[in-house]
Design an enzyme around this catalytic site. Structure first.
Site, PDB file in Angstrom:
ATOM      1  N   ILE A 192       0.565 113.426 102.271  1.00 57.01           N
ATOM      2  CA  ILE A 192       1.775 112.620 102.082  1.00 57.01           C
ATOM      3  C   ILE A 192       2.947 113.516 101.673  1.00 57.01           C
ATOM      4  O   ILE A 192       4.085 113.285 102.069  1.00 57.01           O
ATOM      5  CB  ILE A 192       1.533 111.558 100.987  1.00 57.01           C
ATOM      6  CG1 ILE A 192       0.372 110.652 101.378  1.00 57.01           C
ATOM      7  CG2 ILE A 192       2.791 110.747 100.717  1.00 57.01           C
ATOM      8  CD1 ILE A 192      -0.293 109.960 100.194  1.00 57.01           C
ATOM      9  N   TYR A 197      -5.342 109.866 105.210  1.00 57.20           N
ATOM     10  CA  TYR A 197      -4.276 110.598 104.519  1.00 57.20           C
ATOM     11  C   TYR A 197      -4.548 110.607 103.032  1.00 57.20           C
ATOM     12  O   TYR A 197      -5.208 109.717 102.495  1.00 57.20           O
ATOM     13  CB  TYR A 197      -2.899 109.979 104.811  1.00 57.20           C
ATOM     14  CG  TYR A 197      -2.711 108.601 104.235  1.00 57.20           C
ATOM     15  CD1 TYR A 197      -3.059 107.473 104.962  1.00 57.20           C
ATOM     16  CD2 TYR A 197      -2.196 108.423 102.944  1.00 57.20           C
ATOM     17  CE1 TYR A 197      -2.896 106.199 104.434  1.00 57.20           C
ATOM     18  CE2 TYR A 197      -2.033 107.161 102.409  1.00 57.20           C
ATOM     19  CZ  TYR A 197      -2.385 106.052 103.154  1.00 57.20           C
ATOM     20  OH  TYR A 197      -2.228 104.791 102.621  1.00 57.20           O
ATOM     21  N   CYS A 198      -4.065 111.647 102.356  1.00 56.03           N
ATOM     22  CA  CYS A 198      -4.158 111.728 100.896  1.00 56.03           C
ATOM     23  C   CYS A 198      -2.960 112.538 100.418  1.00 56.03           C
ATOM     24  O   CYS A 198      -2.055 112.836 101.194  1.00 56.03           O
ATOM     25  CB  CYS A 198      -5.485 112.339 100.459  1.00 56.03           C
ATOM     26  SG  CYS A 198      -5.766 113.999 101.095  1.00 56.03           S
ATOM     27  N   THR A 199      -2.939 112.897  99.147  1.00 59.69           N
ATOM     28  CA  THR A 199      -1.743 113.498  98.561  1.00 59.69           C
ATOM     29  C   THR A 199      -1.328 114.794  99.266  1.00 59.69           C
ATOM     30  O   THR A 199      -0.207 114.923  99.750  1.00 59.69           O
ATOM     31  CB  THR A 199      -1.970 113.788  97.064  1.00 59.69           C
ATOM     32  OG1 THR A 199      -2.558 112.640  96.472  1.00 59.69           O
ATOM     33  CG2 THR A 199      -0.664 114.125  96.373  1.00 59.69           C
TER      34      THR A 199
END
Ligand SMILES: [Zn+2]
Ligand SMILES: [Zn+2]
Length: 304
Positions: A213, A184-186
């Site tokens: 996210i 996961y990342c921004t």
């Protein structure tokens, strides 16, 4: 008064002539009075631009004229041209700098061989079904995870995206290779690349959080598997999904809960961004990153 907005978008698609696309995008943005940052590479485009809402709409229409961008999604956000110092449109080897320009493969459908995309509710279903076997793998820089991360996430020790390949090849994470791993990342772009790099290195069951996210937080707020604040790359520095968020960040000086990142006071030679609470940041003596040279510089500034 006209309304302003910010657009965020990316698309992985083969671009045979990134320079031509870069020049076209620069002209387009200039003609519409948009400011922001756009990177074009042989693998696609990544941009954040702001300006008048009608100019943004025109920008979307014109940009979608390019065949590879036809179905690109644009995310609208609050803000405008004033949130950016200028317009920067560049052609580079990569739209996200993993140092994997030759390894990354894209076709008309996006990245080839990346992790399976999971919507926020599908991530929760996976965890419901597989429990603690599921590993969340943070695809951001370690600093970003200090104030927020998925429950029990693995946070790789990386300062920049460029450090990821050495990190996943280090052997530290080999025990995860047979487990379900959710990257996961921004906003999702970094995991498009990272998940493919992990699969290429023997991770067998890799997923990526679709929309990142941001999308997960919009859906679940603080009642899902996400904990804390989200680091963001604009002047806000961080954002929360509601008021009852957990506070994971700790001031490096007093240990108090904080989401306040500051640039080390030793501006000439230290580029470090560190968590320092507002009270400690207000004092020159405690507005450094903690490294001996920087402690000294802070002390000298106080003595002056
Ligand atoms: Zn403090
Ligand atoms: Zn420092």
């Amino acid at each position: 008064m006209s309304i302003s907005k910010i657009l965020l978008y990316y698309r992985f698609t083969p671009i045979p002539d990134p320079t031509a696309v870069m020049l076209w995008q620069r002209d387009l943005c200039e003609s519409l009075g948009l400011k922001g940052r756009i990177i074009v590479s042989p693998h696609g485009i990544n941009g954040t631009v702001g300006g008048d809402i009608d100019a943004c709409k025109r920008y979307i229409r014109k940009t979608r004229d390019y065949p590879g961008f036809h179905d690109m999604e644009f995310k609208w956000s609050e803000g405008g041209a004033d949130d950016f110092p200028k317009l920067s449109v560049k052609a580079r080897d990569e739209i996200v700098a993993f140092g994997a320009a030759d390894e990354l493969e894209v076709d008309a459908d996006g990245v080839v061989g990346g992790g399976v995309h999971l919507a926020p509710e599908e991530v929760n279903e996976l965890v419901d079904a597989r429990g603690d076997d599921v590993v969340f793998f943070d695809g951001r820089n370690a600093r970003e995870a200090e104030i927020g991360r998925f429950r029990n996430a693995v946070v790789p020790d990386v300062d920049t995206t460029h450090d990821f390949i050495a990190e996943i090849e280090s052997g530290k994470y080999d025990e995860l290779k047979d487990r379900p791993v959710v990257t996961y990342c921004t906003g999702g772009i970094r995991c498009e690349v990272l998940s493919s790099l992990m699969i290429n290195r023997g991770f067998k069951e890799v997923y990526q959080l679709d929309g990142g996210i941001v999308r997960y937080g919009e859906k679940y707020g603080n009642s899902g598997l996400w904990e804390g604040s989200l680091y963001v790359f604009d002047k806000r520095m961080h954002m929360e999904f509601g008021e009852d968020h957990q506070r994971l960040g700790r001031c490096i000086h007093c240990g108090g809960a904080t989401e306040n990142f500051i640039n080390c006071v030793n501006e000439d030679t230290c580029r470090k961004q560190v968590l320092v609470c507002e009270a400690c940041a207000a004092e020159t003596a405690t507005s450094h990153c903690g490294r001996p040279g920087c402690v000294e510089v802070a002390a000298q500034l106080v003595a002056r």
